[in-house]
Each structure stands twice: as structure tokens, then as C-alpha cells.
Design a protein around this motif. Structure first.
Motif, PDB file in Angstrom:
ATOM      1  N   THR A  24     142.099 -29.127  49.688  1.00 59.22           N
ATOM      2  CA  THR A  24     142.578 -30.503  49.712  1.00 59.22           C
ATOM      3  C   THR A  24     144.026 -30.536  49.253  1.00 59.22           C
ATOM      4  O   THR A  24     144.350 -29.970  48.207  1.00 59.22           O
ATOM      5  CB  THR A  24     141.726 -31.369  48.758  1.00 59.22           C
ATOM      6  N   PRO A  25     144.914 -31.166  50.032  1.00 61.98           N
ATOM      7  CA  PRO A  25     146.308 -31.275  49.600  1.00 61.98           C
ATOM      8  C   PRO A  25     146.393 -31.986  48.251  1.00 61.98           C
ATOM      9  O   PRO A  25     145.649 -32.934  47.999  1.00 61.98           O
ATOM     10  CB  PRO A  25     146.969 -32.097  50.702  1.00 61.98           C
ATOM     11  N   PHE A  26     147.294 -31.516  47.400  1.00 60.09           N
ATOM     12  CA  PHE A  26     147.419 -32.057  46.050  1.00 60.09           C
ATOM     13  C   PHE A  26     147.714 -33.554  46.062  1.00 60.09           C
ATOM     14  O   PHE A  26     147.145 -34.306  45.280  1.00 60.09           O
ATOM     15  CB  PHE A  26     148.508 -31.301  45.262  1.00 60.09           C
ATOM     16  N   VAL A  30     145.581 -36.508  44.256  1.00 56.30           N
ATOM     17  CA  VAL A  30     146.144 -37.450  43.275  1.00 56.30           C
ATOM     18  C   VAL A  30     145.881 -38.893  43.707  1.00 56.30           C
ATOM     19  O   VAL A  30     145.485 -39.727  42.880  1.00 56.30           O
ATOM     20  CB  VAL A  30     147.653 -37.192  43.059  1.00 56.30           C
ATOM     21  N   LEU A  31     146.080 -39.199  44.990  1.00 54.12           N
ATOM     22  CA  LEU A  31     145.818 -40.558  45.471  1.00 54.12           C
ATOM     23  C   LEU A  31     144.343 -40.927  45.291  1.00 54.12           C
ATOM     24  O   LEU A  31     144.024 -42.037  44.855  1.00 54.12           O
ATOM     25  CB  LEU A  31     146.219 -40.701  46.935  1.00 54.12           C
ATOM     26  N   ALA A  32     143.444 -40.008  45.627  1.00 56.08           N
ATOM     27  CA  ALA A  32     142.008 -40.269  45.468  1.00 56.08           C
ATOM     28  C   ALA A  32     141.651 -40.457  43.995  1.00 56.08           C
ATOM     29  O   ALA A  32     140.876 -41.351  43.644  1.00 56.08           O
ATOM     30  CB  ALA A  32     141.194 -39.132  46.074  1.00 56.08           C
TER      31      ALA A  32
END
Length: 150
Positions: A24-26, A30-32
Motif C-alpha cells: 500500500t502506498p504510504f 496516511v489518508l486512510a
């Protein structure tokens, strides 16, 4: 209802069950994370400070129907994720179509389960904040389900 916010299956349990896959892209992570923190705060604050329930609320058809919907949605979600985690044997790659459970009726059974789960939660809580979360879940997971179906 606060228990479901504290032990959110998708955020806290599911990541430890998956074997391997695309990282998963960092930024997405962070948004999630920020969304879950804000939404958990919003739901918790709404239920503890603003929602007012009659003494018989736990016997109200809205609460009972919502709780059953939440429970069925969670069961579908967990079972569908189990099917998805076991699609490929270790080291195997490539796309496979999931079979069994709700996948016999809908191609995004895991998404369907989570959407049902949070609409059940919204009905059981009967607050504008829980409905807003259910609608966000519908739009976000609905678009992901459409992409996965295609």
C-alpha cells in the motif's frame, strides 16, 4: 456500537491476516489512517455527547434491524475476505475469480458486506453522522467494487 469503532475489522485485524500482495502506498495509508481517526472521533462523539435514545431503544425495530444488518454485513465481509485470502496457493500469481459465499451473487462480496455492515450501524445508531459514514462507505467502496468487477 462504540465497540465496532474500536475494533474495526478492516483496519486492525485484516492487515495481519493477509499473506502478501501489492504494498500500500504510504500516502494512501496516511489518508486512510486520518479518515479512520476522524470518523472514529466523529462517531464516538456523536454517540456519547449528542445522540439521545429512549430507554427502550434496544428493543426498537430500527435498532434490532440495524444490529442484525451490521452483524450479517460483518459476517459476509469476514467470510469474503477469507475466500479472497485463499484464492492462490503460496507463490502462485495471476488473477482468479473468487467462488463461494456471496461471490456467487455479487462480484465484490467483501465490499457488499462492508457496505451492509455500516448501513446496519447507521440504522442502529440513527444519527446523521452514522448515515454520513454509511454513505461515504457506499460511494468509496461502490467505486472500488465497480473497478474490481471490470
Amino acid at each position: 456500537n462504540n465497540f465496532s469503532l474500536c475494533v474495526h475489522y478492516r483496519a486492525l485485524i485484516y492487515p495481519f491476516l493477509i499473506r502478501e500482495g501489492k504494498p500500500t502506498p504510504f500516502f494512501t495509508f496516511v489518508l486512510a489512517l486520518l479518515f479512520c481517526i476522524y470518523n472514529g472521533y466523529l462517531q464516538g462523539r456523536s454517540l456519547t455527547n449528542y445522540a439521545k435514545y429512549a430507554s427502550g431503544w434496544l428493543k426498537d425495530p430500527r435498532f434490532i434491524t440495524g444490529f442484525i444488518g451490521w452483524l450479517i454485513g460483518m459476517a459476509i465481509n469476514i467470510h469474503s475476505d477469507h475466500i479472497l485470502r485463499n484464492l492462490r496457493k503460496p507463490g502462485e500469481t495471476g488473477y482468479k475469480i473468487p467462488r463461494g459465499g456471496m461471490f456467487e451473487y455479487v462480484s465484490g462480496a467483501n465490499f457488499f458486506g462492508e457496505i451492509l455492515e455500516w448501513f446496519g450501524f447507521a440504522l442502529a445508531c440513527f444519527t446523521i453522522e452514522s448515515l454520513a459514514f454509511a454513505l461515504c462507505t457506499l460511494f468509496i467502496l461502490g467505486s472500488r467494487a465497480k473497478q474490481h468487477h471490470q
